[in-house]
Design an enzyme around this catalytic site. Structure first.
Site, PDB file in Angstrom:
ATOM      1  CB  ALA A  65      17.316  52.023  36.299  1.00 33.23           C
ATOM      2  N   GLY A 109      15.786  51.960  41.128  1.00 35.75           N
ATOM      3  CA  GLY A 109      16.206  53.357  41.015  1.00 35.75           C
ATOM      4  C   GLY A 109      15.155  54.335  41.516  1.00 35.75           C
ATOM      5  CD  GLU A 112      19.185  52.456  43.657  1.00 33.52           C
ATOM      6  OE1 GLU A 112      18.698  52.322  42.521  1.00 33.52           O
ATOM      7  OE2 GLU A 112      20.321  52.056  43.950  1.00 33.52           O
ATOM      8  CD  GLU A 132      17.822  47.620  42.384  1.00 35.76           C
ATOM      9  OE1 GLU A 132      17.352  47.005  43.375  1.00 35.76           O
ATOM     10  OE2 GLU A 132      17.898  48.859  42.338  1.00 35.76           O
TER      11      GLU A 132
HETATM   12  N1  CAA Z   1      11.861  49.784  33.157  1.00 36.85           N
HETATM   13  C1  CAA Z   1      11.234  49.835  31.959  1.00 36.85           C
HETATM   14  N2  CAA Z   1       9.906  49.657  31.817  1.00 36.85           N
HETATM   15  C2  CAA Z   1       9.196  49.399  32.922  1.00 36.85           C
HETATM   16  C3  CAA Z   1       9.772  49.323  34.196  1.00 36.85           C
HETATM   17  C4  CAA Z   1      11.180  49.546  34.305  1.00 36.85           C
HETATM   18  N3  CAA Z   1      11.823  49.537  35.475  1.00 36.85           N
HETATM   19  N4  CAA Z   1       8.818  49.026  35.106  1.00 36.85           N
HETATM   20  C5  CAA Z   1       7.659  48.935  34.404  1.00 36.85           C
HETATM   21  N5  CAA Z   1       7.884  49.146  33.091  1.00 36.85           N
HETATM   22  C6  CAA Z   1       6.912  49.147  32.000  1.00 36.85           C
HETATM   23  C7  CAA Z   1       6.481  47.706  31.653  1.00 36.85           C
HETATM   24  O1  CAA Z   1       7.432  47.099  30.810  1.00 36.85           O
HETATM   25  C8  CAA Z   1       5.161  47.953  30.983  1.00 36.85           C
HETATM   26  O2  CAA Z   1       5.404  48.409  29.665  1.00 36.85           O
HETATM   27  P1  CAA Z   1       4.619  47.721  28.410  1.00 36.85           P
HETATM   28  O3  CAA Z   1       3.179  48.078  28.661  1.00 36.85           O
HETATM   29  O4  CAA Z   1       5.221  48.408  27.230  1.00 36.85           O
HETATM   30  O5  CAA Z   1       4.878  46.273  28.522  1.00 36.85           O
HETATM   31  C9  CAA Z   1       4.593  49.156  31.754  1.00 36.85           C
HETATM   32  O6  CAA Z   1       5.707  49.764  32.401  1.00 36.85           O
HETATM   33  C10 CAA Z   1       3.609  48.729  32.832  1.00 36.85           C
HETATM   34  O7  CAA Z   1       4.247  47.763  33.665  1.00 36.85           O
HETATM   35  P2  CAA Z   1       3.567  46.352  34.043  1.00 36.85           P
HETATM   36  O8  CAA Z   1       2.647  45.907  32.966  1.00 36.85           O
HETATM   37  O9  CAA Z   1       4.666  45.421  34.451  1.00 36.85           O
HETATM   38  O10 CAA Z   1       2.713  46.813  35.322  1.00 36.85           O
HETATM   39  P3  CAA Z   1       2.243  45.905  36.532  1.00 36.85           P
HETATM   40  O11 CAA Z   1       1.287  46.747  37.311  1.00 36.85           O
HETATM   41  O12 CAA Z   1       1.776  44.571  36.062  1.00 36.85           O
HETATM   42  O13 CAA Z   1       3.557  45.636  37.430  1.00 36.85           O
HETATM   43  C11 CAA Z   1       5.597  46.285  38.561  1.00 36.85           C
HETATM   44  C12 CAA Z   1       4.162  46.687  38.098  1.00 36.85           C
HETATM   45  C13 CAA Z   1       5.479  45.203  39.633  1.00 36.85           C
HETATM   46  C14 CAA Z   1       6.219  47.543  39.152  1.00 36.85           C
HETATM   47  C15 CAA Z   1       6.395  45.761  37.346  1.00 36.85           C
HETATM   48  O14 CAA Z   1       6.265  46.663  36.269  1.00 36.85           O
HETATM   49  C16 CAA Z   1       7.852  45.598  37.640  1.00 36.85           C
HETATM   50  O15 CAA Z   1       8.251  44.639  38.286  1.00 36.85           O
HETATM   51  N6  CAA Z   1       8.712  46.536  37.143  1.00 36.85           N
HETATM   52  C17 CAA Z   1      10.140  46.452  37.268  1.00 36.85           C
HETATM   53  C18 CAA Z   1      10.597  46.812  38.682  1.00 36.85           C
HETATM   54  C19 CAA Z   1      12.093  46.674  38.793  1.00 36.85           C
HETATM   55  O16 CAA Z   1      12.656  45.600  38.652  1.00 36.85           O
HETATM   56  N7  CAA Z   1      12.789  47.786  39.082  1.00 36.85           N
HETATM   57  C20 CAA Z   1      14.233  47.807  39.240  1.00 36.85           C
HETATM   58  C21 CAA Z   1      14.891  48.149  37.946  1.00 36.85           C
HETATM   59  S1  CAA Z   1      16.674  47.955  38.007  1.00 36.85           S
HETATM   60  C22 CAA Z   1      17.250  49.358  38.721  1.00 36.85           C
HETATM   61  O17 CAA Z   1      16.517  50.241  39.089  1.00 36.85           O
HETATM   62  C23 CAA Z   1      18.757  49.420  38.840  1.00 36.85           C
HETATM   63  C24 CAA Z   1      19.288  50.460  39.777  1.00 36.85           C
HETATM   64  O18 CAA Z   1      19.609  50.213  40.918  1.00 36.85           O
HETATM   65  C25 CAA Z   1      19.478  51.811  39.342  1.00 36.85           C
END
Ligand code: CAA
Length: 258
Positions: A65, A109, A112, A132
């Protein structure tokens, strides 16, 4: 119809939907939800379409998400908007079959959403996770329930409590995905599989889907009864007559869709 965050095309009887927010690793914001709800409803309503594939890009199916969108909301916003409910009540209401073709990250998400599909085909680059907990929250789009049903308590607890990622090999071993293929072949394999499903008698495909889902939703005795009743409905279709006649006559069936 054009969408803001997804690309949709029809290839024969298969609808291909591609999440298209590469700059955010396909993070699922409210616009993606609105677009997918509309696209799945259009697919379900189109009598020429019999299977769908949902995919992302080679780096991410969806990295979760949208954390930036969620960071601006407080608990009352989440409650009043019933945030996430569209995923669990609308996307999952799709009656026709669809496959998730996952390469790269399927996190939070994203994992999911993949689990909402009828099954997941994974590229060897796929990485699944429910991270999460690292954000101080927990899965909100069905992850704690669907992951547990798919891989069992031990692995689901491991994934949710550590937030670690599971690679494609582990995901196949744990029955989270049905098959793993080389990344370069993922889309071809998914489209080929979808075309094979689309060539089946359409009502039988819908009812097979409903039957398997029953196993997750009802007790065994009720499910067995409902399975028999749904089977009895299929016996009344023209495609059943054709399917059995074609078998006896050793020729391919020609389906009417009713
Ligand atoms: N939401 C918003 N933006 C996201 C995102 C997310 N879930 N995941 C990645 N992005 C964005 C980053 O912010 C970044 O944007 P900017 O260039 O503007 O900074 C861009 O995508 C590229 O990401 P990274 O630079 O972080 O890429 P990476 O290759 O270094 O890392 C990753 C990849 C390990 C997937 C890392 O991006 C990450 O940890 N993302 C978040 C994963 C996460 O926590 N997901 C769960 C979200 S909560 C949820 O989903 C709740 C639910 O149950 C519904």
């Amino acid at each position: 119809m054009a969408y803001e965050t997804i690309l949709v095309e029809q290839r024969g009887a298969v609808t291909l939907m591609t999440i298209n927010r590469p700059q955010a690793l396909n993070a699922l914001n409210s616009q993606v939800l609105r677009d997918l709800i509309e696209a799945f409803a259009a697919y379900d309503a189109d009598p020429t379409q019999h299977c769908a594939v949902l995919t992302g890009n080679e780096k991410a199916f969806a990295a979760g998400a949208d954390i930036k969108e969620m960071s601006e909301k407080d608990a009352a916003d989440f409650f009043l908007e019933d945030f996430f409910s569209g995923w669990t009540s609308r996307v999952t209401a799709t009656r026709k079959p669809w496959i998730a073709a996952v390469a790269g990250f399927a996190l939070g998400g994203g994992c999911e959403l993949a689990m909402m599909a009828d099954f997941i085909l994974a590229a060897d680059t796929a990485k699944f996770g429910q991270p999460e907990i690292k954000l101080g929250v927990a899965p909100g789009m069905g992850g704690s329930q669907r992951l547990t049903r798919a891989v069992g308590k031990a692995k689901a607890m491991d994934m949710c409590l550590t937030g670690r990622m599971m690679d494609a090999v582990e995901a196949e071993r744990a029955s989270l995905v049905s098959r793993v293929v080389p990344a370069a072949e993922l889309l071809d394999e998914a489209m080929k599989t979808a075309a094979a499903i689309a060539a089946m008698p359409p009502m039988a495909a819908m009812i097979n889907k409903e039957m398997v889902n029953l196993a997750f939703e009802t007790g065994l005795n009720q499910s067995l009864l409902t399975e028999r009743r749904l089977f009895q409905i299929l016996v009344a279709t023209e495609d059943k007559k054709e399917g059995m006649a074609a078998f006896v006559e050793k020729r391919p069936g020609v389906w009417k869709g009713r």
